[in-house]
Design a protein around this motif. Structure first.
Motif, PDB file in Angstrom:
ATOM      1  N   GLU A  68       0.693  -1.304  -0.143  1.00 34.08           N
ATOM      2  CA  GLU A  68       0.073   0.090  -0.003  1.00 34.08           C
ATOM      3  C   GLU A  68       0.980   1.165  -0.039  1.00 34.08           C
ATOM      4  OE1 GLU A  68      -3.392   2.205  -0.238  1.00 34.08           O
ATOM      5  OE2 GLU A  68      -3.231   0.062  -0.331  1.00 34.08           O
ATOM      6  N   THR A  69       1.788   1.087   0.794  1.00 32.02           N
ATOM      7  CA  THR A  69       2.785   2.520   0.864  1.00 32.02           C
ATOM      8  C   THR A  69       3.447   2.587  -0.542  1.00 32.02           C
ATOM      9  OG1 THR A  69       3.267   1.888   3.207  1.00 32.02           O
ATOM     10  CG2 THR A  69       5.043   3.316   2.079  1.00 32.02           C
ATOM     11  N   ALA A  70       3.848   1.540  -1.147  1.00 30.86           N
ATOM     12  CA  ALA A  70       4.438   1.431  -2.260  1.00 30.86           C
ATOM     13  C   ALA A  70       3.596   2.355  -3.383  1.00 30.86           C
ATOM     14  CB  ALA A  70       4.915   0.152  -2.815  1.00 30.86           C
ATOM     15  N   LYS A  71       2.254   1.904  -3.459  1.00 34.01           N
ATOM     16  CA  LYS A  71       1.243   2.459  -4.608  1.00 34.01           C
ATOM     17  C   LYS A  71       1.360   4.130  -4.136  1.00 34.01           C
ATOM     18  CE  LYS A  71      -1.596  -1.804  -5.038  1.00 34.01           C
ATOM     19  NZ  LYS A  71      -2.814  -2.419  -4.881  1.00 34.01           N
ATOM     20  N   LYS A  72       1.007   4.285  -2.957  1.00 34.82           N
ATOM     21  CA  LYS A  72       1.004   5.791  -2.612  1.00 34.82           C
ATOM     22  C   LYS A  72       2.151   6.389  -3.245  1.00 34.82           C
ATOM     23  CE  LYS A  72      -1.876   5.231   1.454  1.00 34.82           C
ATOM     24  NZ  LYS A  72      -1.981   5.261   2.942  1.00 34.82           N
ATOM     25  N   LEU A  73       3.546   6.062  -2.946  1.00 36.07           N
ATOM     26  CA  LEU A  73       4.571   6.496  -3.826  1.00 36.07           C
ATOM     27  C   LEU A  73       4.224   6.863  -5.285  1.00 36.07           C
ATOM     28  CD1 LEU A  73       7.358   5.031  -1.222  1.00 36.07           C
ATOM     29  CD2 LEU A  73       6.656   7.470  -1.322  1.00 36.07           C
ATOM     30  N   LYS A  74       3.956   5.765  -5.855  1.00 39.86           N
ATOM     31  CA  LYS A  74       4.112   5.526  -7.153  1.00 39.86           C
ATOM     32  C   LYS A  74       3.115   6.462  -7.648  1.00 39.86           C
ATOM     33  CE  LYS A  74       4.993   1.726  -9.096  1.00 39.86           C
ATOM     34  NZ  LYS A  74       5.037   0.294  -9.298  1.00 39.86           N
ATOM     35  N   THR A  75       2.007   6.882  -6.962  1.00 36.40           N
ATOM     36  CA  THR A  75       0.781   7.746  -7.525  1.00 36.40           C
ATOM     37  C   THR A  75       1.174   9.200  -7.272  1.00 36.40           C
ATOM     38  OG1 THR A  75      -0.560   7.334  -5.703  1.00 36.40           O
ATOM     39  CG2 THR A  75      -0.640   5.853  -7.795  1.00 36.40           C
ATOM     40  N   ILE A  76       2.330   9.691  -6.826  1.00 34.52           N
ATOM     41  CA  ILE A  76       2.664  10.924  -6.302  1.00 34.52           C
ATOM     42  C   ILE A  76       2.516  11.966  -7.686  1.00 34.52           C
ATOM     43  CG2 ILE A  76       4.279  12.646  -5.688  1.00 34.52           C
ATOM     44  CD1 ILE A  76       5.662  10.496  -3.960  1.00 34.52           C
ATOM     45  N   PRO A  77       1.777  12.906  -7.777  1.00 35.35           N
ATOM     46  CA  PRO A  77       1.350  13.409  -9.207  1.00 35.35           C
ATOM     47  C   PRO A  77       2.749  14.299  -9.368  1.00 35.35           C
ATOM     48  CG  PRO A  77       0.037  14.489  -7.315  1.00 35.35           C
ATOM     49  CD  PRO A  77       0.754  13.290  -6.688  1.00 35.35           C
ATOM     50  N   PHE A  78       3.231  14.472 -10.332  1.00 30.28           N
ATOM     51  CA  PHE A  78       4.359  15.235 -10.679  1.00 30.28           C
ATOM     52  C   PHE A  78       4.553  16.780 -10.496  1.00 30.28           C
ATOM     53  CE2 PHE A  78       7.318  17.549 -13.628  1.00 30.28           C
ATOM     54  CZ  PHE A  78       8.672  17.120 -13.224  1.00 30.28           C
ATOM     55  N   ASP A  79       3.436  17.509 -11.252  1.00 28.59           N
ATOM     56  CA  ASP A  79       3.416  18.892 -10.957  1.00 28.59           C
ATOM     57  C   ASP A  79       3.166  19.416  -9.363  1.00 28.59           C
ATOM     58  OD1 ASP A  79       3.823  19.281 -13.698  1.00 28.59           O
ATOM     59  OD2 ASP A  79       1.502  19.354 -13.901  1.00 28.59           O
ATOM     60  N   PRO A  80       2.197  18.705  -8.701  1.00 32.67           N
ATOM     61  CA  PRO A  80       2.505  19.194  -7.134  1.00 32.67           C
ATOM     62  C   PRO A  80       3.653  18.890  -6.538  1.00 32.67           C
ATOM     63  CG  PRO A  80       0.493  18.050  -7.954  1.00 32.67           C
ATOM     64  CD  PRO A  80       1.297  17.817  -8.920  1.00 32.67           C
ATOM     65  N   PHE A  81       4.255  17.580  -6.968  1.00 32.87           N
ATOM     66  CA  PHE A  81       5.515  17.446  -6.165  1.00 32.87           C
ATOM     67  C   PHE A  81       6.460  18.540  -6.390  1.00 32.87           C
ATOM     68  CE2 PHE A  81       9.704  15.435  -6.242  1.00 32.87           C
ATOM     69  CZ  PHE A  81       9.508  14.692  -4.891  1.00 32.87           C
ATOM     70  N   VAL A  82       6.684  18.803  -7.770  1.00 32.49           N
ATOM     71  CA  VAL A  82       7.741  19.840  -8.219  1.00 32.49           C
ATOM     72  C   VAL A  82       7.326  21.246  -7.502  1.00 32.49           C
ATOM     73  CG1 VAL A  82       8.541  21.019 -10.093  1.00 32.49           C
ATOM     74  CG2 VAL A  82       8.281  18.715 -10.400  1.00 32.49           C
ATOM     75  N   ASN A  83       6.162  21.614  -7.406  1.00 34.69           N
ATOM     76  CA  ASN A  83       5.796  22.842  -7.028  1.00 34.69           C
ATOM     77  C   ASN A  83       5.986  22.869  -5.443  1.00 34.69           C
ATOM     78  OD1 ASN A  83       4.956  23.964  -9.257  1.00 34.69           O
ATOM     79  ND2 ASN A  83       2.796  23.170  -8.985  1.00 34.69           N
ATOM     80  N   LYS A  84       6.184  21.829  -4.698  1.00 33.84           N
ATOM     81  CA  LYS A  84       6.099  21.417  -3.367  1.00 33.84           C
ATOM     82  C   LYS A  84       7.482  21.906  -3.202  1.00 33.84           C
ATOM     83  CE  LYS A  84       5.289  20.819   1.020  1.00 33.84           C
ATOM     84  NZ  LYS A  84       3.960  21.489   1.952  1.00 33.84           N
ATOM     85  N   MET A  85       8.545  21.086  -4.043  1.00 34.27           N
ATOM     86  CA  MET A  85       9.984  21.239  -3.679  1.00 34.27           C
ATOM     87  C   MET A  85      10.456  22.734  -4.244  1.00 34.27           C
ATOM     88  SD  MET A  85      12.508  19.503  -2.750  1.00 34.27           S
ATOM     89  CE  MET A  85      12.173  17.648  -2.848  1.00 34.27           C
ATOM     90  N   LEU A  86       9.716  23.172  -5.197  1.00 28.35           N
ATOM     91  CA  LEU A  86       9.912  24.578  -5.363  1.00 28.35           C
ATOM     92  C   LEU A  86       9.847  25.757  -4.477  1.00 28.35           C
ATOM     93  CD1 LEU A  86       8.957  24.823  -9.128  1.00 28.35           C
ATOM     94  CD2 LEU A  86      11.671  24.792  -8.513  1.00 28.35           C
ATOM     95  N   SER A  87       8.952  25.342  -3.554  1.00 31.99           N
ATOM     96  CA  SER A  87       8.466  26.067  -2.550  1.00 31.99           C
ATOM     97  C   SER A  87       9.416  26.241  -1.409  1.00 31.99           C
ATOM     98  CB  SER A  87       7.004  25.739  -1.985  1.00 31.99           C
ATOM     99  OG  SER A  87       6.956  24.631  -1.321  1.00 31.99           O
ATOM    100  N   MET A  88      10.169  25.026  -1.189  1.00 31.37           N
ATOM    101  CA  MET A  88      11.096  24.794  -0.046  1.00 31.37           C
ATOM    102  C   MET A  88      12.173  25.985  -0.312  1.00 31.37           C
ATOM    103  SD  MET A  88      10.143  22.346   1.732  1.00 31.37           S
ATOM    104  CE  MET A  88       8.507  22.976   1.424  1.00 31.37           C
ATOM    105  N   GLY A  89      12.442  26.414  -1.483  1.00 30.88           N
ATOM    106  CA  GLY A  89      13.537  27.391  -1.668  1.00 30.88           C
ATOM    107  C   GLY A  89      12.889  29.154  -1.482  1.00 30.88           C
ATOM    108  N   SER A  90      11.717  29.059  -1.295  1.00 30.67           N
ATOM    109  CA  SER A  90      11.059  30.233  -1.073  1.00 30.67           C
ATOM    110  C   SER A  90      11.350  30.942   0.130  1.00 30.67           C
ATOM    111  CB  SER A  90       9.410  30.190  -1.521  1.00 30.67           C
ATOM    112  OG  SER A  90       8.881  31.545  -1.559  1.00 30.67           O
ATOM    113  N   VAL A  91      12.229  31.837   0.250  1.00 32.66           N
ATOM    114  CA  VAL A  91      12.755  32.708   1.460  1.00 32.66           C
ATOM    115  C   VAL A  91      12.970  33.948   1.130  1.00 32.66           C
ATOM    116  CG1 VAL A  91      14.172  32.703   3.411  1.00 32.66           C
ATOM    117  CG2 VAL A  91      13.627  30.457   2.290  1.00 32.66           C
ATOM    118  N   ASN A  92      12.054  34.865   1.989  1.00 32.27           N
ATOM    119  CA  ASN A  92      12.693  36.468   1.497  1.00 32.27           C
ATOM    120  C   ASN A  92      13.799  36.769   2.330  1.00 32.27           C
ATOM    121  OD1 ASN A  92      12.376  39.229   1.955  1.00 32.27           O
ATOM    122  ND2 ASN A  92      10.084  39.333   1.891  1.00 32.27           N
ATOM    123  N   THR A  93      14.685  37.108   1.721  1.00 37.98           N
ATOM    124  CA  THR A  93      16.074  37.714   2.230  1.00 37.98           C
ATOM    125  C   THR A  93      16.164  38.490   2.917  1.00 37.98           C
ATOM    126  OG1 THR A  93      16.931  37.919   0.145  1.00 37.98           O
ATOM    127  CG2 THR A  93      17.214  35.849   0.582  1.00 37.98           C
TER     128      THR A  93
END
Length: 405
Positions: free
Chosen positions: A212-237
Motif C-alpha cells: 500500500e505504501t509503495a502504491k502511494k509513492l508511485k501515484t505521487i503527481p508530478f506537478d504538485p511534487f515539483v511545486n512543493k519542492m520549489l516552494s522549499m527554496g522560497s525565502v524572503n532574504t
C-alpha cells in the motif's frame, strides 16, 4: 629581546621549515570507488628538503573535478570549481582573520587552501589526514556525539558567515539559490525519479506489508511534487535570517579528530561545491536527514536543533553581530516548514549514501534519461535497509504525500 633580533630569529625559523627542494612526488587515489561522484580525490606525497637541510615528507590533497559526461555538465552548470575555490581562498581567509581579530582559539572549520587551477579544474588543499583527522565510514552515519559536534560547528560557520556579510565581505548576490530547489530537471531526475524507483523495489521485494505504501509513492503527481519542492527554496532574504550555506553537509564531507577515549573533539567541513544563500535551516535539515543516523535524529531532534541554535547565537554575539538574531522558535518553525525537503531527500538518497555498494547510482545515466535509468535497486535490498528507512518512509507518505494528491 630587541625587536630587530626577534625579527631575524622568526624569519630564520620560517625559512628552516619551508620546502626548499622537492626530491620525489607520488600520487595515489585518496578515496575508494563510490565515495565521491563529482570529483577525483588524489593524495600527493612529497619527499622534500627543508630550508634547514633536513629531509621530510609532506602530503597534500588534489581535488580534480569531473568535467565530462552528465556529472561534468552538472559541475559546470553550477560553476562548482570556481565557487569552491572562492570559498577556500576568500571566505575562509576572512573567517580566519575574524577569529584572529577576536582572539578565538578554537580550531578552524576548514582545511588550508593551497592552489586553484581554473584551466584544469583542480584544487590543491591541506591533507587533513596528516593532521590526525579521519572520515567516519559512510555506511555508519553519525552518532549523537558526532551530530552534536557537527551542529555546534555549523552554528559557528553560519555565524561567522553572517558577520562577514554584515561587514560587506560576503554578498548574497554572488551566490545563486539552492540548485535542487530551482532546477526542475534535477528535481525530476533525482528527487521524483528516485522515489518512483523506491516504490518499484518496495512492490517487488519488500513484502505485502509494504504494498500500500509503495502504491502511494508511485501515484505521487508530478506537478504538485515539483511545486512543493520549489516552494522549499522560497525565502524572503530581506525579512528572514539568511546566510551563506555549505550546501552538501553529509558525513563524507567532514573529517573528525578524536581524543584518547575516541571521542570526537574537532571537525572540519569539506567540499564547498554548491554553496548557496538562504535560510541556514537548509544546511541543518540536510545534515539531520542525510548525515545523522535516523534513529539518533528521531530520538534527539529537539536537542540537535537547540544545539545548532545555541551555537549560532553564541557565535553572532562573540563576533559582534548587531542585526536581529533568530530565536529558537524561528529556527524550529523553519525546520518544520522544511520537513518535506528533509524527508524527501532522506527517502530518495539515504540508502545510496550508507549502502555497502560502490555503485549506488550512475549520475550520467540519471541525467541522460531523467531518472528512468541509473539507480541501482540492489541498494534498497541490502540487509537492514527496510528497518533503517521504513519509519521515515511511512512518516513521509502519511504527513506529506497524501496532501499532494
Amino acid at each position: 629581546m630587541d625587536k630587530e633580533v626577534l625579527e631575524v630569529v622568526l624569519k630564520k625559523l620560517e625559512k628552516e621549515s619551508r620546502i626548499a627542494t622537492i626530491l620525489d612526488l607520488q600520487s595515489v587515489s585518496a578515496l575508494p570507488k563510490g565515495e565521491n561522484y563529482t570529483s577525483t580525490i588524489i593524495r600527493i606525497t612529497l619527499k622534500v628538503v627543508l630550508g634547514n637541510g633536513r629531509l621530510a615528507k609532506k602530503s597534500f590533497i588534489m581535488k580534480q573535478l569531473i568535467t565530462k559526461g552528465g556529472s561534468g555538465d552538472l559541475v559546470k552548470e553550477i560553476n562548482a570549481a570556481k565557487l569552491e575555490s572562492q570559498i577556500y581562498s576568500v571566505v575562509h581567509k576572512e573567517m580566519t582573520y575574524l577569529m584572529e581579530e577576536f582572539e578565538d582559539t578554537d580550531e578552524t572549520l576548514w582545511c588550508k587552501f593551497i592552489h586553484y587551477d581554473p584551466h584544469l579544474s583542480n584544487i590543491v588543499l591541506e591533507d587533513l589526514k596528516a593532521s590526525g583527522y579521519s572520515l567516519v565510514p559512510r555506511q555508519k552515519g553519525l552518532d549523537l556525539d558526532h551530530a552534536i559536534l557537527v551542529l555546534n560547528s555549523l552554528g559557528r560557520y553560519h555565524g561567522m558567515a553572517k558577520v562577514l556579510e554584515q561587514r560587506g565581505i560576503i554578498s548574497k548576490e554572488n551566490y545563486t539559490p539552492y540548485v535542487f530547489f530551482t532546477n526542475v530537471k534535477y528535481i525530476k531526475s533525482f528527487s521524483y525519479a528516485s522515489i518512483l524507483n523506491l516504490s518499484n523495489v518496495m512492490q517487488k521485494y519488500w513484502g505485502p506489508e509494504w504494498e500500500e505504501t509503495a502504491k502511494k509513492l508511485k501515484t505521487i503527481p508530478f506537478d504538485p511534487f515539483v511545486n512543493k519542492m520549489l516552494s522549499m527554496g522560497s525565502v524572503n532574504t530581506e525579512t528572514n535570517f539568511t546566510v551563506l550555506n555549505h550546501g552538501d553537509v553529509w558525513s563524507n564531507n567532514m573529517m573528525f579528530k578524536y581524543d584518547f577515549q575516541n571521542r570526537p573533539i574537532a571537525m572540519k567541513f569539506l567540499d564547498y561545491q554548491i554553496p548557496h544563500y538562504s535560510t541556514p535551516c537548509i544546511d541543518v535539515t540536510y545534515f539531520m536527514y542525510l548525515g545523522t543516523q535516523p534513529a539518533v535524529r528521531r530520538s534527539n531532534y529537539e536537542l540537535l536543533v537547540k544545539t545548532y541554535h545555541d551555537s549560532l547565537v553564541r557565535t553572532l554575539d562573540k563576533f559582534g553581530f548587531t542585526g536581529t538574531k533568530p530565536t529558537l522558535e524561528d529556527i524550529t518553525d523553519t525546520m518544520k516548514r522544511l520537513e518535506f525537503f528533509g524527508l524527501c531527500f532522506f527517502v530518495e538518497a539515504y540508502a545510496s549514501l550508507v549502502c555497502s555498494s560502490t555503485e549506488a547510482f550512475d549520475i550520467d545515466k540519471i541525467l541522460s534519461t531523467e531518472g528512468q535509468e541509473g539507480y541501482n535497486e540492489e541498494v534498497l535490498r541490502e540487509p537492514g535497509m527496510i528497518k533503517t528507512l521504513g519509519p521515515d518512509i511511512i512518516d513521509f507518505v502519511e504527513r506529506h504525500i497524501i496532501g499532494l494528491n
